[in-house]
Write a protein that holds these residues in place. Structure first.
Motif, mmCIF file in Angstrom:
data_model
loop_
_atom_site.group_PDB
_atom_site.id
_atom_site.type_symbol
_atom_site.label_atom_id
_atom_site.label_comp_id
_atom_site.label_asym_id
_atom_site.label_seq_id
_atom_site.Cartn_x
_atom_site.Cartn_y
_atom_site.Cartn_z
ATOM 1 N N ASP A 152 47.333 43.885 30.552
ATOM 2 C CA ASP A 152 46.098 44.475 30.570
ATOM 3 C C ASP A 152 45.559 44.290 32.246
ATOM 4 O O ASP A 152 44.650 44.961 32.613
ATOM 5 C CB ASP A 152 45.198 43.694 29.645
ATOM 6 C CG ASP A 152 44.868 42.180 30.152
ATOM 7 O OD1 ASP A 152 45.998 41.779 30.854
ATOM 8 O OD2 ASP A 152 43.724 41.657 29.979
ATOM 9 N N ASP A 153 46.186 43.562 32.981
ATOM 10 C CA ASP A 153 45.649 43.262 34.247
ATOM 11 C C ASP A 153 46.905 42.978 35.397
ATOM 12 O O ASP A 153 47.391 41.859 35.105
ATOM 13 C CB ASP A 153 44.503 42.228 34.202
ATOM 14 C CG ASP A 153 44.097 41.848 35.753
ATOM 15 O OD1 ASP A 153 44.552 42.426 36.559
ATOM 16 O OD2 ASP A 153 43.262 40.989 35.638
ATOM 17 N N LEU A 154 47.054 43.893 36.134
ATOM 18 C CA LEU A 154 48.365 43.536 37.063
ATOM 19 C C LEU A 154 48.405 42.456 37.840
ATOM 20 O O LEU A 154 49.249 41.887 38.119
ATOM 21 C CB LEU A 154 48.478 44.754 37.938
ATOM 22 C CG LEU A 154 50.065 44.735 38.623
ATOM 23 C CD1 LEU A 154 50.805 45.112 37.643
ATOM 24 C CD2 LEU A 154 49.754 46.071 39.836
ATOM 25 N N SER A 155 47.044 42.054 38.288
ATOM 26 C CA SER A 155 46.903 40.882 39.063
ATOM 27 C C SER A 155 47.266 39.625 38.485
ATOM 28 O O SER A 155 47.547 38.468 39.165
ATOM 29 C CB SER A 155 45.418 40.443 39.432
ATOM 30 O OG SER A 155 44.699 40.186 38.420
ATOM 31 N N LYS A 156 47.467 39.744 37.116
ATOM 32 C CA LYS A 156 47.814 38.369 36.203
ATOM 33 C C LYS A 156 49.423 38.162 36.728
ATOM 34 O O LYS A 156 49.853 37.056 36.834
ATOM 35 C CB LYS A 156 47.883 38.523 34.817
ATOM 36 C CG LYS A 156 46.299 38.266 34.402
ATOM 37 C CD LYS A 156 46.240 38.628 32.872
ATOM 38 C CE LYS A 156 44.953 38.478 32.339
ATOM 39 N NZ LYS A 156 44.938 38.842 31.132
ATOM 40 N N LEU A 157 50.263 39.381 37.030
ATOM 41 C CA LEU A 157 51.510 39.074 37.196
ATOM 42 C C LEU A 157 51.533 38.691 38.645
ATOM 43 O O LEU A 157 52.387 37.764 39.039
ATOM 44 C CB LEU A 157 52.091 40.543 37.385
ATOM 45 C CG LEU A 157 53.559 40.655 37.708
ATOM 46 C CD1 LEU A 157 54.425 39.749 37.051
ATOM 47 C CD2 LEU A 157 54.027 42.079 37.633
ATOM 48 N N MET A 158 50.643 38.743 39.427
ATOM 49 C CA MET A 158 50.763 38.640 40.922
ATOM 50 C C MET A 158 50.373 37.032 41.007
ATOM 51 O O MET A 158 50.883 36.341 41.818
ATOM 52 C CB MET A 158 49.798 39.500 41.884
ATOM 53 C CG MET A 158 50.251 41.065 41.855
ATOM 54 S SD MET A 158 51.825 41.584 42.261
ATOM 55 C CE MET A 158 51.868 41.382 43.811
ATOM 56 N N LYS A 159 49.515 36.546 40.296
ATOM 57 C CA LYS A 159 48.981 35.411 40.055
ATOM 58 C C LYS A 159 50.241 34.433 39.622
ATOM 59 O O LYS A 159 50.230 33.269 40.123
ATOM 60 C CB LYS A 159 47.912 35.404 39.190
ATOM 61 C CG LYS A 159 46.947 34.133 39.578
ATOM 62 C CD LYS A 159 45.781 34.120 38.666
ATOM 63 C CE LYS A 159 44.451 35.140 39.300
ATOM 64 N NZ LYS A 159 43.252 35.008 38.436
ATOM 65 N N LEU A 160 50.799 34.989 38.653
ATOM 66 C CA LEU A 160 52.067 34.176 38.258
ATOM 67 C C LEU A 160 52.934 33.831 39.235
ATOM 68 O O LEU A 160 53.505 32.578 39.587
ATOM 69 C CB LEU A 160 52.747 35.098 37.163
ATOM 70 C CG LEU A 160 54.004 34.225 36.443
ATOM 71 C CD1 LEU A 160 53.789 32.947 35.672
ATOM 72 C CD2 LEU A 160 54.523 35.310 35.637
ATOM 73 N N ILE A 161 53.291 34.922 40.129
ATOM 74 C CA ILE A 161 54.274 34.733 41.525
ATOM 75 C C ILE A 161 53.578 33.749 42.290
ATOM 76 O O ILE A 161 54.355 32.600 42.619
ATOM 77 C CB ILE A 161 54.567 36.007 42.004
ATOM 78 C CG1 ILE A 161 55.025 37.051 40.989
ATOM 79 C CG2 ILE A 161 55.517 35.633 42.939
ATOM 80 C CD1 ILE A 161 55.154 38.387 41.393
ATOM 81 N N PHE A 162 52.259 34.024 42.677
ATOM 82 C CA PHE A 162 51.426 33.226 43.573
ATOM 83 C C PHE A 162 51.734 31.685 43.285
ATOM 84 O O PHE A 162 51.842 30.769 44.191
ATOM 85 C CB PHE A 162 50.156 33.941 43.593
ATOM 86 C CG PHE A 162 49.527 33.290 45.026
ATOM 87 C CD1 PHE A 162 49.729 34.399 45.844
ATOM 88 C CD2 PHE A 162 48.663 32.100 45.262
ATOM 89 C CE1 PHE A 162 48.959 34.242 47.404
ATOM 90 C CE2 PHE A 162 48.142 32.071 46.417
ATOM 91 C CZ PHE A 162 48.221 33.032 47.456
ATOM 92 N N GLY A 163 51.514 31.637 42.004
ATOM 93 C CA GLY A 163 51.315 30.070 41.409
ATOM 94 C C GLY A 163 52.638 29.353 41.467
ATOM 95 O O GLY A 163 52.733 28.162 41.363
#
Lengths: 470, 455
Positions: free
Chosen positions: A450-461
């Protein structure tokens, strides 16, 4: 004919639901491949040069540079991720069109998608839009555009990035057209690619990323209300100085609009199992096959011949290397890559490491490789793109191996499992397994996100920053 | 090796070696540039791009002139480059078909401001930028170039040179900066010139990409070592990709001895330079004679082929954009006859949609004259003939463009241009103070000057 208008009209209306399942699947594969390559590139010194520079720009933090542990503006993130995508020479490409769409389109669409927190379906439709505009334009200006000295990953890629960026910003058909028009003004010229590449200059990494950044800028300018000439591809009837006519001799303008919504560029992509120019892949593949299947050791080899198609033979067949050669020069040298494959029975990043390149033995073996254009092969090209190796030993024995299409071509595709393995092998040193698996599953089920930033956050973290600090 | 020679010139250039007249001219160019940006302040297009750059929200380190917004130095260069061409009053080099200020000054101002570089370093960088840009542009014969604009293309080498100089790059780094600039520079297609608001974007993009190229070179990125000619066997460098028969010798002929900035003109009128002889002739006719616009039957303009071809048949309508009218001899002639003047105020929406002016524009007939074409670009002649309904006619010819250095640029007229443009943002008192500061620029900090150039 208003090409830009017809294209913009189509892509403005395009939605996830209208896409065929194989295109949707390919879009996910494109994203997975792109992300693995970017994260894996964190081991390269150029990634650190870039990391330091883009970080020092101090732009507003709105989108992530993949695996680098910082956020920056959408424009700079597009630039940064574009560079990461090209460092390892593992990026996807449109078969025989000389373009790596992945250097320009995914970085632009991803940066804006993260900031706008779009859902997976919208991301897929925007990614397909960008690939389609770039793919069609690449066909229209091929081959004269390349012969004139331009590199389509930068030029054509920029139009794709602009269209994809406008799509993800919801600018509609008018905004997509305006963004493509603006791009005709600011598109990076991307010349001297060959000299940069063969000379081993790192500017070689920059044209696709600049295209990604310009794509974001064009869409943002269109969003602000900046207007542009309505037909950027053909130009006006009076001057005929649109992009296609400036950049090539006889553009096939119909390729821009024929079969819109029926045929797609994404299934025509190849993907790279080896970190090297695509034209070397057939040779690498047959070299590995020959040494794995036959009792050959380097010391016994008298000579090696690679028979292949014209483009491979001229662009990468005659480049001989030495212990001082750069990473880039080796990635574009069939002799080096074949020699390294013969010695190690595989070709991964370690076969292109500083230590390996510094070893004189690999270059001595490479000097025994002769690459020739085979008229029989040229006859079946481009339906097939065969490569053949003949290894002649000092004792007079001859071993051969052949492939008709390198692995990763549409004619010899990588499986989903191949892509997952490629992803893990690139990212294993930088992310723990659990995060990697979570990421793969998120990307392969992108329509549910539902929110692409979740994918980015996963990598970031989950990136281990310690491993990249230098 | 052209790139190497150019890089050596840029690298070794020092303020102390600059001839006095070059320093004076450089300050004039900076003042003219600043005026062009300030004068654009009231226009909607200017507001749009300034707010766009502000809203990018990046680190506030350099100033967008007039508006006073602070943003990253790359964004400020982008915005100021755009703003400097909105009025179409930017400086230029006729023989090169190039507007050096628009690509060099924004890059140099923005970078000098954020790096807190001294005025002498700024002046030296601007001279280097003008020299590189002008020479690259001169190496591309206009008729043999493809549909691109040199201010965006050659201009990126210019801003890379200026930025590289300010960053203190050494010769190998400067060669790399030029190589990278050639790879990333904006294609700047000409089709976009007329009637769009993206038109002024190419110098902005050139300014920004030049800075980025220099920063990349500073970070250790490398580029093709001979970007202009390319390397064997392909020889596909910038000059021969963009032009059929590049004049390579122009790149280095007399480099370091002759400074091309001395040949730079300023624009007296807010319009495409190709129209200026016609505008000057028409202005003289309406100022020296009593001409009732209602009595005009026809306006004949004879000029050189390029001006006729590019600006002659462009007839405005009530929706035409500012840039369309700035590039239309019919509109310009009509506007001069109607207003007895041409200025940024000639392009308000009321003026462009005024049916009387549009009717007059329809009476303009522009034709190319062979003899005039032969003497271009040394001369850029135009002959205007206004024919009245009662049969009387008035005729005037101008041969050399106004404010071309060869014809002389009266200082008081230059100052009048600057004050009228600066008045859109600054009080007269402040405008005079800024003029004084630029006059003594070698004693002024660039970051202080920038503070004075805002509303």
């Amino acid at each position: 004919m208003a090409y830009a208008e017809v294209m913009a009209d189509h892509f403005g209306k395009l939605s996830y639901e209208m896409l065929p399942p194989e295109v949707i699947h390919q879009a996910k594969i494109v994203l997975l491949d792109f992300m693995g390559i970017c994260i894996g590139a964190g081991i390269m010194p150029e990634a650190h040069q870039l990391n330091n520079m883009v970080k020092a720009w101090g732009d507003k933090e709105e989108a992530s540079v993949l695996g680098m542990g910082f956020k920056t503006s959408v424009r700079s993130a597009a630039f940064g991720n574009g560079i990461l995508s090209t460092l390892l020479e593992l990026q996807d490409g449109l078969q025989f069109r000389g373009i790596h769409i992945s250097e320009a389109v995914p970085p632009a669409v991803l940066a804006l998608g993260e900031r706008e927190k779009v859902d997976g379906k919208k991301f897929i439709a925007s990614l397909v839009t960008g690939y389609e505009v770039a793919g069609r334009l690449a066909e229209a200006v091929f081959p004269s555009h390349l012969k004139r000295g331009y590199m389509p990953s930068g030029t054509v890629g920029a139009f794709g990035a602009a269209a994809g960026a406008a799509k993800i910003l919801d600018l509609g058909s008018a905004g997509i057209r305006e963004s493509m028009g603006i791009m005709a003004r600011i598109v990076p010229m991307s010349i001297e690619y060959e000299d940069n590449k063969l000379g081993g200059f790192t500017a070689k990494f920059l044209h696709g990323p600049q295209a990604a950044k310009a794509g974001v800028e064009a869409a943002l300018l269109a969003q602000a209300g900046v207007t542009s000439f309505p037909e950027p591809f053909a130009g006006s009837d009076r001057l005929k100085q649109g992009f296609c006519y400036i950049g090539c001799d006889k553009p096939n303008m119909n390729y821009l609009t024929d079969g819109l919504g029926k045929t797609y560029s994404m299934p025509k992509l190849y993907f790279k199992p080896f970190s090297a120019c695509r034209h070397t892949h057939g040779a690498i593949e047959v070299a590995i096959k020959a040494v794995r299947e036959n009792p050959v050791v380097p010391q016994d080899i008298e000579s090696m011949t690679i028979r292949t198609y014209h483009m491979a033979a001229i662009s990468t067949g005659q480049n001989y290397t030495n212990p001082k050669s750069t990473f880039i020069s080796c990635q574009f040298s069939i002799p080096y890559l074949v020699a390294a494959s013969i010695m190690d029975h595989k070709l991964g990043l370690e076969q292109l490491s500083k230590e390996k390149i510094a070893n004189p033995a690999v270059h001595e073996l490479a000097a025994k490789v002769k690459v020739v254009e085979d008229p029989e092969i040229e006859k079946v090209f481009p339906e097939k793109s065969p490569s053949v190796i003949e290894i002649r030993t000092k004792a007079g024995k001859v071993f051969t191996a052949r492939t008709d299409a390198a692995k990763g071509d549409p004619q010899n595709p990588m499986s989903e499992q191949d892509f997952i393995e490629k992803f893990h092998s690139l990212t294993s040193q930088r992310m723990v397994e659990k995060s990697r698996q979570e990421m793969v599953s998120m990307v392969l089920n992108l329509e549910k996100l539902d929110d692409l930033s979740k994918l980015m956050k996963l990598i970031f973290g989950s990136i281990s920053i310690g491993s990249i600090s230098k | 090796m052209y790139a190497k020679k150019i890089a050596e010139f840029v690298g070794s250039l020092s303020y102390e070696d600059l001839p006095r007249e070059v320093i004076v001219k450089t300050k004039e160019c900076t003042r003219d540039h600043v005026g062009c940006i300030l004068g654009a302040y009231p226009l909607q297009e200017a507001k749009m791009i300034a707010e766009w750059a502000r809203d990018l929200g990046d680190r506030p380190e350099s100033t967008i002139l007039g508006f006073g917004y602070k943003t990253s130095c790359r964004n400020a260069a982008l915005a100021n480059g755009y703003l400097s061409e909105v009025l179409e009053m930017q400086d230029g080099l006729t023989s090169a078909n190039m507007h050096p200020a628009s690509c060099v000054q924004p890059a140099a101002l923005a970078l000098a401001e954020c790096l807190k570089k001294g005025p002498k370093e700024f002046i030296t960088a601007v001279v280097a930028g003008y020299e590189v840009g002008n020479r690259v542009a001169e190496s591309l014969p206009a008729e043999k170039s493809t549909g691109t604009m040199k201010t965006g293309t050659a201009g990126t080498f210019a801003s890379a040179a200026a930025a590289g100089k300010l960053l203190g790059l050494n010769v190998p780094q400067l060669i790399n900066a030029l190589g990278i600039a050639g790879f990333l520079l904006p294609l700047s297609t000409r089709e976009n010139v007329w009637g769009t608001t993206i038109k002024p974007a190419h110098p902005g993009q050139a300014s920004m990409v030049g800075i980025e190229s220099a920063l990349l070179a500073q970070k250790g990125f490398t580029g093709c070592q001979e970007i202009f000619m390319g390397t064997p066997p392909r020889h596909l460098g910038f000059c021969n990709v963009i032009s059929q028969d590049p004049l390579y010798e122009k790149l280095i002929e007399g480099l370091g001895e002759k400074y091309t900035i001395m040949d730079v003109y300023y624009k007296p009128y807010s319009a495409c330079r190709l129209s200026h002889s016609a505008v000057e002739a028409a202005l003289a006719l309406v100022q020296e004679n009593v001409i009732d616009p209602a009595m005009v039957q026809k306006i004949e303009v004879k000029t050189y082929a390029r001006a006729s071809r590019e600006l002659g048949k462009r007839f405005p309508n009530p929706e035409s954009s500012i840039s369309f009218c700035q590039f239309s001899i019919p509109y310009l002639m009509a506007s001069v006859v109607w207003d007895r003047a041409i200025s940024p105020k000639s392009y308000t929406r009321e003026k462009i949609s005024n049916p009387k002016i549009l009717e007059l524009a329809k009476l303009v007939e522009v034709t190319a004259d062979e003899a005039m074409t032969r003497v271009y670009p040394e001369k850029a002649p135009a002959r205007v003939r206004i024919i009245l309904r009662n049969g009387t006619s008035f005729e005037k010819q101008v041969d050399v463009l106004k404010w071309e250095p060869s014809r002389g640029i009266p200082v008081e007229e230059q100052m009048a241009k600057y004050y009228s443009l600066a008045a859109e943002v600054l009080s007269r008192e402040k405008a005079e103070m800024v003029a004084q500061k630029i006059h003594h620029l070698e004693r002024v900090e660039i970051s202080d000057l920038m503070k004075d150039l805002v509303k």
